[in-house]
Motif scaffolding. Structure first.
Motif, PDB file in Angstrom:
ATOM      1  N   VAL A 110       0.842  -1.205   0.000  1.00 23.37           N
ATOM      2  CA  VAL A 110       0.000   0.000   0.000  1.00 23.37           C
ATOM      3  C   VAL A 110       0.873   1.250   0.000  1.00 23.37           C
ATOM      4  O   VAL A 110       0.665   2.188  -0.787  1.00 23.37           O
ATOM      5  CB  VAL A 110      -0.944   0.006   1.223  1.00 23.37           C
ATOM      6  CG1 VAL A 110      -1.606   1.370   1.395  1.00 23.37           C
ATOM      7  CG2 VAL A 110      -2.020  -1.070   1.081  1.00 23.37           C
ATOM      8  N   LEU A 111       1.854   1.275   0.881  1.00 20.42           N
ATOM      9  CA  LEU A 111       2.732   2.447   0.981  1.00 20.42           C
ATOM     10  C   LEU A 111       3.607   2.599  -0.254  1.00 20.42           C
ATOM     11  O   LEU A 111       3.877   3.721  -0.698  1.00 20.42           O
ATOM     12  CB  LEU A 111       3.595   2.336   2.237  1.00 20.42           C
ATOM     13  CG  LEU A 111       2.841   2.376   3.563  1.00 20.42           C
ATOM     14  CD1 LEU A 111       3.808   2.204   4.735  1.00 20.42           C
ATOM     15  CD2 LEU A 111       2.066   3.678   3.713  1.00 20.42           C
ATOM     16  N   GLY A 112       4.063   1.477  -0.809  1.00 21.33           N
ATOM     17  CA  GLY A 112       4.898   1.536  -2.004  1.00 21.33           C
ATOM     18  C   GLY A 112       4.155   2.128  -3.183  1.00 21.33           C
ATOM     19  O   GLY A 112       4.685   2.954  -3.924  1.00 21.33           O
ATOM     20  N   ARG A 113       2.910   1.702  -3.362  1.00 25.04           N
ATOM     21  CA  ARG A 113       2.105   2.254  -4.456  1.00 25.04           C
ATOM     22  C   ARG A 113       1.846   3.737  -4.236  1.00 25.04           C
ATOM     23  O   ARG A 113       1.937   4.542  -5.173  1.00 25.04           O
ATOM     24  CB  ARG A 113       0.785   1.489  -4.574  1.00 25.04           C
ATOM     25  CG  ARG A 113      -0.049   1.936  -5.767  1.00 25.04           C
ATOM     26  CD  ARG A 113      -1.340   1.161  -5.899  1.00 25.04           C
ATOM     27  NE  ARG A 113      -2.266   1.426  -4.810  1.00 25.04           N
ATOM     28  CZ  ARG A 113      -3.574   1.139  -4.877  1.00 25.04           C
ATOM     29  NH1 ARG A 113      -4.069   0.559  -5.963  1.00 25.04           N
ATOM     30  NH2 ARG A 113      -4.363   1.397  -3.861  1.00 25.04           N
ATOM     31  N   LEU A 114       1.532   4.103  -3.010  1.00 27.25           N
ATOM     32  CA  LEU A 114       1.307   5.509  -2.679  1.00 27.25           C
ATOM     33  C   LEU A 114       2.548   6.343  -2.992  1.00 27.25           C
ATOM     34  O   LEU A 114       2.468   7.409  -3.613  1.00 27.25           O
ATOM     35  CB  LEU A 114       0.945   5.633  -1.201  1.00 27.25           C
ATOM     36  CG  LEU A 114       0.620   7.038  -0.683  1.00 27.25           C
ATOM     37  CD1 LEU A 114      -0.756   7.470  -1.175  1.00 27.25           C
ATOM     38  CD2 LEU A 114       0.662   7.063   0.845  1.00 27.25           C
ATOM     39  N   GLY A 115       3.705   5.837  -2.572  1.00 24.71           N
ATOM     40  CA  GLY A 115       4.948   6.564  -2.808  1.00 24.71           C
ATOM     41  C   GLY A 115       5.282   6.680  -4.280  1.00 24.71           C
ATOM     42  O   GLY A 115       5.732   7.737  -4.745  1.00 24.71           O
ATOM     43  N   ASP A 116       5.052   5.620  -5.042  1.00 24.34           N
ATOM     44  CA  ASP A 116       5.334   5.665  -6.476  1.00 24.34           C
ATOM     45  C   ASP A 116       4.441   6.676  -7.185  1.00 24.34           C
ATOM     46  O   ASP A 116       4.875   7.367  -8.114  1.00 24.34           O
ATOM     47  CB  ASP A 116       5.153   4.280  -7.093  1.00 24.34           C
ATOM     48  CG  ASP A 116       6.267   3.312  -6.690  1.00 24.34           C
ATOM     49  OD1 ASP A 116       7.345   3.792  -6.261  1.00 24.34           O
ATOM     50  OD2 ASP A 116       6.060   2.089  -6.795  1.00 24.34           O
ATOM     51  N   ARG A 117       3.210   6.768  -6.759  1.00 24.14           N
ATOM     52  CA  ARG A 117       2.306   7.757  -7.353  1.00 24.14           C
ATOM     53  C   ARG A 117       2.763   9.174  -7.010  1.00 24.14           C
ATOM     54  O   ARG A 117       2.702  10.083  -7.853  1.00 24.14           O
ATOM     55  CB  ARG A 117       0.872   7.520  -6.858  1.00 24.14           C
ATOM     56  CG  ARG A 117       0.224   6.279  -7.454  1.00 24.14           C
ATOM     57  CD  ARG A 117      -1.136   6.005  -6.848  1.00 24.14           C
ATOM     58  NE  ARG A 117      -1.820   4.910  -7.532  1.00 24.14           N
ATOM     59  CZ  ARG A 117      -2.984   4.398  -7.144  1.00 24.14           C
ATOM     60  NH1 ARG A 117      -3.594   4.875  -6.064  1.00 24.14           N
ATOM     61  NH2 ARG A 117      -3.541   3.411  -7.824  1.00 24.14           N
TER      62      ARG A 117
ATOM     63  N   ALA B 246       5.728  10.024  -9.185  1.00 25.65           N
ATOM     64  CA  ALA B 246       5.329  10.288 -10.562  1.00 25.65           C
ATOM     65  C   ALA B 246       4.720  11.682 -10.700  1.00 25.65           C
ATOM     66  O   ALA B 246       4.996  12.410 -11.669  1.00 25.65           O
ATOM     67  CB  ALA B 246       4.325   9.233 -11.033  1.00 25.65           C
ATOM     68  N   GLU B 247       3.911  12.075  -9.736  1.00 24.40           N
ATOM     69  CA  GLU B 247       3.272  13.396  -9.812  1.00 24.40           C
ATOM     70  C   GLU B 247       4.281  14.522  -9.634  1.00 24.40           C
ATOM     71  O   GLU B 247       4.227  15.536 -10.340  1.00 24.40           O
ATOM     72  CB  GLU B 247       2.152  13.508  -8.777  1.00 24.40           C
ATOM     73  CG  GLU B 247       0.939  12.669  -9.128  1.00 24.40           C
ATOM     74  CD  GLU B 247      -0.310  13.079  -8.372  1.00 24.40           C
ATOM     75  OE1 GLU B 247      -0.374  14.233  -7.866  1.00 24.40           O
ATOM     76  OE2 GLU B 247      -1.236  12.254  -8.280  1.00 24.40           O
ATOM     77  N   THR B 248       5.197  14.371  -8.696  1.00 28.01           N
ATOM     78  CA  THR B 248       6.188  15.424  -8.500  1.00 28.01           C
ATOM     79  C   THR B 248       7.135  15.499  -9.691  1.00 28.01           C
ATOM     80  O   THR B 248       7.514  16.596 -10.118  1.00 28.01           O
ATOM     81  CB  THR B 248       6.980  15.203  -7.205  1.00 28.01           C
ATOM     82  OG1 THR B 248       7.549  13.879  -7.194  1.00 28.01           O
ATOM     83  CG2 THR B 248       6.090  15.360  -5.975  1.00 28.01           C
ATOM     84  N   ALA B 249       7.500  14.351 -10.246  1.00 32.36           N
ATOM     85  CA  ALA B 249       8.365  14.347 -11.426  1.00 32.36           C
ATOM     86  C   ALA B 249       7.675  15.025 -12.603  1.00 32.36           C
ATOM     87  O   ALA B 249       8.303  15.767 -13.373  1.00 32.36           O
ATOM     88  CB  ALA B 249       8.754  12.924 -11.796  1.00 32.36           C
TER      89      ALA B 249
ATOM     90  N   SER C  37      14.305   7.237  -0.569  1.00 31.28           N
ATOM     91  CA  SER C  37      15.572   7.192  -1.308  1.00 31.28           C
ATOM     92  C   SER C  37      15.363   7.588  -2.762  1.00 31.28           C
ATOM     93  O   SER C  37      16.178   8.306  -3.351  1.00 31.28           O
ATOM     94  CB  SER C  37      16.184   5.786  -1.233  1.00 31.28           C
ATOM     95  OG  SER C  37      16.576   5.477   0.084  1.00 31.28           O
ATOM     96  N   ALA C  38      14.259   7.128  -3.358  1.00 27.26           N
ATOM     97  CA  ALA C  38      13.960   7.501  -4.737  1.00 27.26           C
ATOM     98  C   ALA C  38      13.689   8.992  -4.851  1.00 27.26           C
ATOM     99  O   ALA C  38      14.101   9.650  -5.815  1.00 27.26           O
ATOM    100  CB  ALA C  38      12.759   6.702  -5.236  1.00 27.26           C
ATOM    101  N   GLN C  39      13.010   9.531  -3.855  1.00 18.03           N
ATOM    102  CA  GLN C  39      12.729  10.970  -3.846  1.00 18.03           C
ATOM    103  C   GLN C  39      14.031  11.761  -3.730  1.00 18.03           C
ATOM    104  O   GLN C  39      14.240  12.749  -4.452  1.00 18.03           O
ATOM    105  CB  GLN C  39      11.800  11.303  -2.680  1.00 18.03           C
ATOM    106  CG  GLN C  39      11.377  12.777  -2.623  1.00 18.03           C
ATOM    107  CD  GLN C  39      10.488  13.045  -1.435  1.00 18.03           C
ATOM    108  OE1 GLN C  39      10.771  12.590  -0.330  1.00 18.03           O
ATOM    109  NE2 GLN C  39       9.402  13.778  -1.637  1.00 18.03           N
ATOM    110  N   VAL C  40      14.903  11.339  -2.836  1.00 19.10           N
ATOM    111  CA  VAL C  40      16.181  12.013  -2.666  1.00 19.10           C
ATOM    112  C   VAL C  40      17.009  11.942  -3.946  1.00 19.10           C
ATOM    113  O   VAL C  40      17.630  12.926  -4.365  1.00 19.10           O
ATOM    114  CB  VAL C  40      16.961  11.405  -1.475  1.00 19.10           C
ATOM    115  CG1 VAL C  40      18.428  11.856  -1.487  1.00 19.10           C
ATOM    116  CG2 VAL C  40      16.300  11.806  -0.164  1.00 19.10           C
TER     117      VAL C  40
END
Length: 204
Positions: free
Chosen positions: A63-70, A73-76, A129-132
């Motif tokens: 659940v958290l992984g999907r939330l984070g990936d979304r 994607a939106e910030t990118a 980490s992906a965000q950073v």
């Protein structure tokens, strides 16, 4: 004659289960919520949940992984539309705060209900980490001289400040996403503007 419903494709079933689990976790909290609760609401048997996610911790991690990936994607997407470094940082922050606003309940799970050392915690760390990494790549583009270490340190500062302000906004609803981004830019951009001019480097 009984009508037999077609079986859902595995990917579709997984998405349905994640939607349902997010609802249940947000409504009841991670601790009180059970796999039985999720299975019952999703209209499946509990073994189906275990087949997809292995455990309650694995379900929360998904659940958290999907939330984070979304969110990533939106910030990118917001950053990609910018025409300058300052605009990229501002639009990325605004997109982040708006995303948190739309997914407030789920974001509180990320901030408050993850046990250290769990799969969910590892997934939250992956997203951070992906965000950073994304922020560091943006910073690196605007440094006068290449400096990956400096870019990554600054990226951690941006990520940490944004997450902390997002947490404050969830409990003190006084700042719009745009205003929160603008105020954070007041602090951050002073340093980034110096980096672009080549005057921000201080060697130890």
């Amino acid at each position: 004659m009984r009508t037999v419903r077609p079986r859902m494709m595995r990917a579709d079933r997984r998405a349905q289960l994640l939607d349902t689990a997010e609802e249940v976790f947000v409504e009841h909290g991670v601790g009180p919520a059970s796999m039985d609760d999720v299975a019952m609401r999703a209209g499946v048997t509990k073994p189906v949940l275990y087949d997809h996610f292995g455990s309650k911790d694995g379900l929360l991690a998904a659940v958290l992984g999907r939330l984070g990936d979304r969110m990533l994607a939106e910030t990118a997407g917001a950053v990609a539309k910018a025409s300058s470094a300052e605009q990229a940082l501002s639009q990325g922050l605004t997109a982040y705060f708006r995303f948190v606003d739309r997914h407030e309940g789920a974001w509180l799970l990320l901030l408050r209900e993850i046990a250290p050392g769990s799969k969910a915690a590892a997934e939250a760390d992956r997203v951070r980490s992906a965000q950073v990494a994304a922020i560091a790549a943006l910073v690196e583009l605007h440094l006068v001289q290449p400096d990956p270490v400096r870019a990554r340190v600054y990226a951690h500062v941006v990520s940490g400040a944004a997450e902390r302000l997002a947490a404050v906004r969830l409990t003190e609803k006084k700042l719009s996403a745009a205003k929160a981004s603008a105020l954070l830019m007041d602090v951050l951009w002073q340093g980034f503007a110096q980096l672009q001019a080549g005057s921000g480097k201080r060697d130890a």
